[in-house]
Design a protein around this motif. Structure first.
Motif, PDB file in Angstrom:
ATOM      1  N   PRO A   1       1.195  -1.447  -0.033  1.00 41.04           N
ATOM      2  CA  PRO A   1      -0.124  -0.161  -0.085  1.00 41.04           C
ATOM      3  C   PRO A   1       0.941   1.251   0.363  1.00 41.04           C
ATOM      4  CG  PRO A   1      -0.855  -1.438   1.875  1.00 41.04           C
ATOM      5  CD  PRO A   1       0.654  -2.254   1.209  1.00 41.04           C
ATOM      6  N   ILE A   2       0.144   2.190  -0.721  1.00 43.40           N
ATOM      7  CA  ILE A   2       1.109   3.388  -1.088  1.00 43.40           C
ATOM      8  C   ILE A   2       1.521   4.420   0.487  1.00 43.40           C
ATOM      9  CG2 ILE A   2      -0.368   5.104  -0.730  1.00 43.40           C
ATOM     10  CD1 ILE A   2       1.491   6.512  -2.445  1.00 43.40           C
ATOM     11  N   ILE A   3       3.016   4.719   1.313  1.00 46.66           N
ATOM     12  CA  ILE A   3       2.942   5.859   2.555  1.00 46.66           C
ATOM     13  C   ILE A   3       3.145   7.415   1.466  1.00 46.66           C
ATOM     14  CG2 ILE A   3       4.558   6.339   4.013  1.00 46.66           C
ATOM     15  CD1 ILE A   3       5.485   3.219   3.962  1.00 46.66           C
ATOM     16  N   ASP A   4       2.250   7.644   1.339  1.00 44.21           N
ATOM     17  CA  ASP A   4       1.983   8.993   1.141  1.00 44.21           C
ATOM     18  C   ASP A   4       2.950   9.619   1.222  1.00 44.21           C
ATOM     19  OD1 ASP A   4       0.990  11.428  -0.092  1.00 44.21           O
ATOM     20  OD2 ASP A   4      -0.806  11.438   0.853  1.00 44.21           O
TER      21      ASP A   4
ATOM     22  N   ARG B   1       3.297  12.461  -0.165  1.00 41.92           N
ATOM     23  CA  ARG B   1       3.552  13.423  -1.344  1.00 41.92           C
ATOM     24  C   ARG B   1       3.348  15.374  -0.958  1.00 41.92           C
ATOM     25  NH1 ARG B   1      -2.860  13.209  -3.417  1.00 41.92           N
ATOM     26  NH2 ARG B   1      -3.027  12.452  -1.350  1.00 41.92           N
ATOM     27  N   HIS B   2       3.781  15.380   0.426  1.00 43.31           N
ATOM     28  CA  HIS B   2       3.528  16.674   0.949  1.00 43.31           C
ATOM     29  C   HIS B   2       4.621  16.659   2.026  1.00 43.31           C
ATOM     30  CE1 HIS B   2      -0.274  16.870  -0.814  1.00 43.31           C
ATOM     31  NE2 HIS B   2      -1.271  15.788  -0.316  1.00 43.31           N
TER      32      HIS B   2
ATOM     33  N   LYS C   1      -6.054  -1.979  -5.942  1.00 50.86           N
ATOM     34  CA  LYS C   1      -5.756  -0.811  -5.180  1.00 50.86           C
ATOM     35  C   LYS C   1      -4.482  -0.399  -5.010  1.00 50.86           C
ATOM     36  CE  LYS C   1      -8.175   2.801  -5.030  1.00 50.86           C
ATOM     37  NZ  LYS C   1      -7.491   3.363  -3.622  1.00 50.86           N
ATOM     38  N   ASN C   2      -3.881  -1.505  -4.437  1.00 53.15           N
ATOM     39  CA  ASN C   2      -2.713  -1.308  -3.706  1.00 53.15           C
ATOM     40  C   ASN C   2      -1.651  -0.178  -5.237  1.00 53.15           C
ATOM     41  OD1 ASN C   2      -3.183  -1.745  -0.852  1.00 53.15           O
ATOM     42  ND2 ASN C   2      -2.556  -3.611  -1.470  1.00 53.15           N
TER      43      ASN C   2
ATOM     44  N   ASP D   1      -2.740   2.822  -6.675  1.00 56.64           N
ATOM     45  CA  ASP D   1      -2.749   3.798  -5.452  1.00 56.64           C
ATOM     46  C   ASP D   1      -1.412   4.256  -5.745  1.00 56.64           C
ATOM     47  OD1 ASP D   1      -4.894   3.858  -4.129  1.00 56.64           O
ATOM     48  OD2 ASP D   1      -4.925   3.255  -2.363  1.00 56.64           O
TER      49      ASP D   1
ATOM     50  N   TRP E   1       0.442   4.629  -7.821  1.00 59.12           N
ATOM     51  CA  TRP E   1       0.099   6.032  -9.442  1.00 59.12           C
ATOM     52  C   TRP E   1       0.862   6.988  -8.823  1.00 59.12           C
ATOM     53  CZ3 TRP E   1      -4.120   4.757 -13.502  1.00 59.12           C
ATOM     54  CH2 TRP E   1      -3.556   3.098 -14.008  1.00 59.12           C
ATOM     55  N   SER E   2       0.187   7.585  -7.833  1.00 61.79           N
ATOM     56  CA  SER E   2       0.609   9.304  -7.238  1.00 61.79           C
ATOM     57  C   SER E   2       1.900   9.135  -6.959  1.00 61.79           C
ATOM     58  CB  SER E   2       0.059   8.697  -5.504  1.00 61.79           C
ATOM     59  OG  SER E   2      -0.950   8.883  -6.249  1.00 61.79           O
TER      60      SER E   2
ATOM     61  N   LEU F   1       3.774   9.601 -10.257  1.00 56.57           N
ATOM     62  CA  LEU F   1       3.599  10.870 -11.263  1.00 56.57           C
ATOM     63  C   LEU F   1       4.595  11.526 -10.240  1.00 56.57           C
ATOM     64  CD1 LEU F   1      -0.648  11.030 -10.337  1.00 56.57           C
ATOM     65  CD2 LEU F   1       0.625  11.865 -12.247  1.00 56.57           C
TER      66      LEU F   1
ATOM     67  N   PHE G   1      -9.129  11.414 -15.306  1.00 58.98           N
ATOM     68  CA  PHE G   1      -7.440  11.870 -14.519  1.00 58.98           C
ATOM     69  C   PHE G   1      -6.606  11.720 -15.126  1.00 58.98           C
ATOM     70  CE2 PHE G   1      -4.437  12.278 -11.164  1.00 58.98           C
ATOM     71  CZ  PHE G   1      -4.265  14.033 -10.823  1.00 58.98           C
ATOM     72  N   MET G   2      -5.852  10.603 -15.522  1.00 63.16           N
ATOM     73  CA  MET G   2      -5.114  11.119 -16.376  1.00 63.16           C
ATOM     74  C   MET G   2      -5.324  10.933 -17.254  1.00 63.16           C
ATOM     75  SD  MET G   2      -2.974   9.915 -14.067  1.00 63.16           S
ATOM     76  CE  MET G   2      -1.511   9.767 -15.008  1.00 63.16           C
TER      77      MET G   2
END
Lengths: 181, 181, 181, 181
Positions: free
Chosen positions: A41-44, A46-47, A88-89, A92, A94-95, A98, A141-142
């Motif tokens: 699973p993603i670990i976000d 992004r920020h 889904k994993n 997810d 893809w974030s 990106l 979105f993509m």
């Protein structure tokens, strides 16, 4: 046209596999069984000032196969009225892609087309609709061209073969894909 | 009434956490951050003669906390227009619990109520609707009473605090939960 | 900003009227009760060489009021899980306005913003969602900015007043509208 | 089995008519073109002490044909992402039939099955989904068995004939209906 099917099922010889095989009959295409890869699973991040770091799993192996295709088939059993956790994993993450400096993920993906394949029991033709809408939002979105969706009815292994409605639909898309070759 | 919030976010101090904290202000409740547990994607053994075997991860730890509650809050960021992979992996494993001889999962779950909390950016009030519908189908399948849903707008950390619309909604549900105590 | 609410209810003093009145409290705005006008179902002449001819009903009267606004509120009871026939007949006739040489309907409409107000009983927070999605598609097609939606619970006359959740939402939108003045 | 198709289109020789004709080829069935009848929008008297009075239009003529059937086909063009006003006016009036002492509308309707036929352009396979969900809610409310839905692509007259995907679907349902005879 290069075609890749991503199979989100968690079992061999299931209805999803049957639908993918029917869809791609007589067509040169690749299939990735997501269950055979470890994708965390993603670990976000992004920020996070440091951004995403490398993850020690199979995501890169799978995404590198995806990047190289023209048409993607997202094939999943309807698990709890959504795509499987395996799929889904993967999506997810893809974030992370990106923000990956090694390739321009958004541009590459926006040049692809996608078809959704969903199989389930329990009134699947109605109950898969939120997932059909979710796939549409993901593709939009993509910038991926949304070819359409195929819904099949079957819960116990191989029962989708008895769904004559989806059989016609799969023939339609099989011919569609053949014409792109 | 015992209340448990399942937080599907993959980061600390995010918008999901902020919404959960607001919702539960002044209320005795537990929170499970799913990202702190390892929960593997399901391996579907429903149609396998041997059935599901034990899985070496934290699913049992989490589900045992869930079983004991009266109200569940499913709180998730909108990742790719669905619940996070962390949360999806957890829910997918319910298929295993439905066949677990140690407890009657369906009956136990059917005595609970659930509230969905979703936070995201990019026109979330529209784009969360397929997930709202998915949660409704999940609750219906299990016989869980669907209390409702709260959608919050925020993508960068803590930005949901600026969404005055969700602030009012969270106050409503906070008072609702207080009255159940 | 000029604001107009289109009320699709078929009765006086109903829940829709109550929601519209609450929303617009202290705001200069117009209300059109669609039930007081005769608006015929469309006769589709889009593909007819002669095109649409004049129709002897009140559509022109209503649409001329609509053209002149900045913000439109589409307020409707949830009749059979959709907007009322009164409102649907009105919207269907937009196909005629799109071909009306007296004004550039598409451009004029694309400069407006819209808010949807829906009231109903029978689990309206879930069951109004297809209509919320329909309104979003309508606004998108016309290029109207979709401000959002408000769902209220009430079936018997005036019962929506007891829905404290929608009361908060209406206050939020009332303040929003005041700030646009 | 007695079969009746309700055609909600506002024009002759349109795509809806073509789909209905294909669906019913070789089958004894009735078709009601709703546009040929005057059916007023409902005036809601549910909460009026006097209740609904007689309405001077063709609703009774149409509903009496409906009552007598086993399978209903709701065939409509996708007008503004919903059923046509002609069809919506008709369905809205069911609220009146539910209170009509001359027959037990709910029980009679609950013994029927229904199929939805929707035709439109502009990405209809996605954009018809809210209407598919609305039909499902309508059928569920009345206890009508939901057989399924067929979506066809076509906007200009007769263009749906070029949609080979819906052709297969219509053949499937034609055979299904034949087997019920």
């Amino acid at each position: 046209m290069k075609i890749l099917a991503l199979n989100g099922s968690s079992r061999d010889n299931g209805n999803t596999e049957y639908m993918v095989t029917s869809l791609l009959e007589g067509i040169e295409a690749s299939v990735v069984d997501l269950r055979k890869y470890t994708i965390n699973p993603i670990i976000d991040k992004r920020h996070d000032p440091e951004g995403f770091g490398p993850v020690d799993d199979d995501y890169d192996t799978v995404i590198s196969q995806v990047l190289d295709q023209d048409i993607l088939v997202f094939a999943t059993p309807l698990y709890w009225y959504g795509m499987s956790g395996h799929m889904k994993n993967f999506v997810d993450r893809w974030s992370q892609s990106l923000r990956d400096p090694r390739y321009d993920f958004r541009t590459i993906m926006s040049e692809k087309k996608a078809l959704s394949l969903i199989v389930g029991g329990d009134r699947v033709y109605q109950k898969a609709l939120p997932l059909v809408q979710q796939f549409a939002l993901i593709y939009d979105f993509m910038g991926i061209e949304n070819l359409g969706y195929v819904i099949g009815n079957g819960s116990k292994p191989q029962t989708v073969q008895a769904d004559r409605r989806v059989a016609g639909d799969l023939r339609f898309w099989n011919e569609y894909l053949k014409q792109t070759m």
